[in-house]
Design a protein around this motif. Structure first.
Motif, PDB file in Angstrom:
ATOM      1  N   LEU A   1      12.217  -5.912   6.521  1.00  0.00           N
ATOM      2  CA  LEU A   1      11.218  -4.996   7.087  1.00  0.00           C
ATOM      3  C   LEU A   1      10.019  -4.952   6.143  1.00  0.00           C
ATOM      4  N   VAL A   2       8.839  -5.163   6.692  1.00  0.00           N
ATOM      5  CA  VAL A   2       7.609  -5.061   5.908  1.00  0.00           C
ATOM      6  C   VAL A   2       6.688  -4.059   6.597  1.00  0.00           C
ATOM      7  N   PHE A   3       6.239  -3.057   5.845  1.00  0.00           N
ATOM      8  CA  PHE A   3       5.205  -2.135   6.333  1.00  0.00           C
ATOM      9  C   PHE A   3       3.915  -2.551   5.622  1.00  0.00           C
ATOM     10  N   ALA A   4       3.053  -3.213   6.374  1.00  0.00           N
ATOM     11  CA  ALA A   4       1.807  -3.739   5.809  1.00  0.00           C
ATOM     12  C   ALA A   4       0.711  -2.711   6.053  1.00  0.00           C
TER      13      ALA A   4
ATOM     14  N   LEU B   1       8.656   0.710  -7.609  1.00  0.00           N
ATOM     15  CA  LEU B   1       7.222   0.939  -7.424  1.00  0.00           C
ATOM     16  C   LEU B   1       6.450  -0.011  -8.324  1.00  0.00           C
ATOM     17  N   VAL B   2       5.524  -0.736  -7.720  1.00  0.00           N
ATOM     18  CA  VAL B   2       4.700  -1.688  -8.462  1.00  0.00           C
ATOM     19  C   VAL B   2       3.261  -1.185  -8.410  1.00  0.00           C
ATOM     20  N   THR B   3       2.629  -1.064  -9.572  1.00  0.00           N
ATOM     21  CA  THR B   3       1.215  -0.702  -9.592  1.00  0.00           C
ATOM     22  C   THR B   3       0.427  -1.975  -9.860  1.00  0.00           C
ATOM     23  N   GLY B   4      -0.366  -2.394  -8.867  1.00  0.00           N
ATOM     24  CA  GLY B   4      -1.112  -3.640  -9.003  1.00  0.00           C
ATOM     25  C   GLY B   4      -1.592  -4.107  -7.649  1.00  0.00           C
ATOM     26  N   ASP B   5      -2.033  -5.350  -7.614  1.00  0.00           N
ATOM     27  CA  ASP B   5      -2.607  -5.922  -6.402  1.00  0.00           C
ATOM     28  C   ASP B   5      -1.499  -6.451  -5.489  1.00  0.00           C
TER      29      ASP B   5
ATOM     30  N   GLY C   1       0.836  -1.197   0.000  1.00  0.00           N
ATOM     31  CA  GLY C   1       0.000   0.000   0.000  1.00  0.00           C
ATOM     32  C   GLY C   1       0.871   1.247   0.000  1.00  0.00           C
ATOM     33  N   THR C   2       1.306   1.649  -1.182  1.00  0.00           N
ATOM     34  CA  THR C   2       2.170   2.833  -1.299  1.00  0.00           C
ATOM     35  C   THR C   2       1.400   4.106  -0.970  1.00  0.00           C
ATOM     36  N   GLY C   3       0.092   4.109  -1.313  1.00  0.00           N
ATOM     37  CA  GLY C   3      -0.630   5.368  -1.286  1.00  0.00           C
ATOM     38  C   GLY C   3       0.059   6.349  -2.220  1.00  0.00           C
TER      39      GLY C   3
ATOM     40  N   VAL D   1       3.986  -1.457  -3.336  1.00  0.00           N
ATOM     41  CA  VAL D   1       2.910  -1.792  -4.267  1.00  0.00           C
ATOM     42  C   VAL D   1       1.639  -1.007  -3.950  1.00  0.00           C
ATOM     43  N   GLU D   2       0.983  -0.535  -5.001  1.00  0.00           N
ATOM     44  CA  GLU D   2      -0.246   0.258  -4.855  1.00  0.00           C
ATOM     45  C   GLU D   2      -1.216  -0.119  -5.970  1.00  0.00           C
ATOM     46  N   LEU D   3      -2.471  -0.330  -5.595  1.00  0.00           N
ATOM     47  CA  LEU D   3      -3.493  -0.737  -6.568  1.00  0.00           C
ATOM     48  C   LEU D   3      -4.046   0.439  -7.370  1.00  0.00           C
TER      49      LEU D   3
END
Ligand SMILES: C[S@@+](CC[C@H](N)C(=O)[O-])C[C@H]1O[C@@H](n2cnc3c(N)ncnc32)[C@H](O)[C@@H]1O
Length: 192
Positions: free
Chosen positions: A116-119, A97-101, A52-54, A75-77
């Motif tokens: 490190l994961v920021f969920a 940067l990944v645009t997708g699910d 969730g990049t926002g 990643v950002e949808l």
């Protein structure tokens, strides 16, 4: 406590303007941003994932803590908000940067490959949680925000949040700490 302008990521003001123009109000707050920077700085050469990049607010804090050898996949949808992040952060060679699910991205990544994961979206919190946790290397950190009630929550969301906190704080493979600050944080580390 007041932060000086210099202590913010330089690009944050421009991203905040981009959020206002889009009416995007889901960016992480100052406390979470500072924590992201601290955690990223504690992982020299670290492999970091943001779900969730926002518009890139949290991404900018992570990048501001990362050293030259660290890398970040985010990643950002939503293509419109992803474009704000791409405009202001896309030139950083440490960032993909990944645009997708996010769920599809999680499924495509190797277990144990992140420090490190920021969920900060649905996959990695309310579904695909086991798969996302499996991405952590031993000693890897998992940060979740938005655990305190918000007016925008759907009716049944509080029970989902309670189940999420319960799941993470009772996982024998994790040491997890709930932090009653910011929007409600939970920080966990994967045991060796
Ligand atoms: C809380 S916001 C992210 C804020 C950002 N991490 C920050 O720190 O400023 C959650 C984002 O997740 C995105 N999103 C929703 N479903 C998603 C999915 N399945 N995969 C990836 N992103 C998703 C939304 O469009 C939204 O921009």
């Amino acid at each position: 406590m007041t932060l000086t302008t210099e202590s913010h990521p330089a690009v944050l003001a421009a991203i905040t303007e981009g959020c206002a123009a889009l009416g995007f109000a889901m960016s992480c707050d100052l406390t979470t941003g500072q924590l992201l920077r601290t955690l990223a700085a504690a992982r020299p050469g670290g492999r970091i994932l943001e779900l969730g990049t926002g518009a890139g607010t949290g991404t900018s804090w992570l990048l501001s803590g990362m050293d030259a050898g660290a890398t970040l996949v985010s990643v950002e949808l939503d293509e419109a908000v992803a474009a704000v992040a791409a405009e202001h952060l896309g030139a950083d060679p440490r960032l993909e940067l990944v645009t997708g699910d996010g769920a599809a991205l999680i499924d495509s990544l190797a277990p144990g490959s992140f420090d490190l994961v920021f969920a900060d979206t649905w996959p990695g919190k309310f579904h695909h949680l086991d798969q996302a946790l499996a991405l952590l290397a031993p000693g890897g950190l998992y940060l979740i925000d938005d655990l305190l009630p918000q007016p925008t929550w759907p009716e049944d969301h509080a029970s989902s949040v309670t189940a999420l906190v319960e799941r993470l704080t009772t996982d024998p493979l994790l040491h997890a700490t709930y932090l009653d600050c910011s929007t409600g944080l939970l920080l966990a580390t994967r045991l060796p």
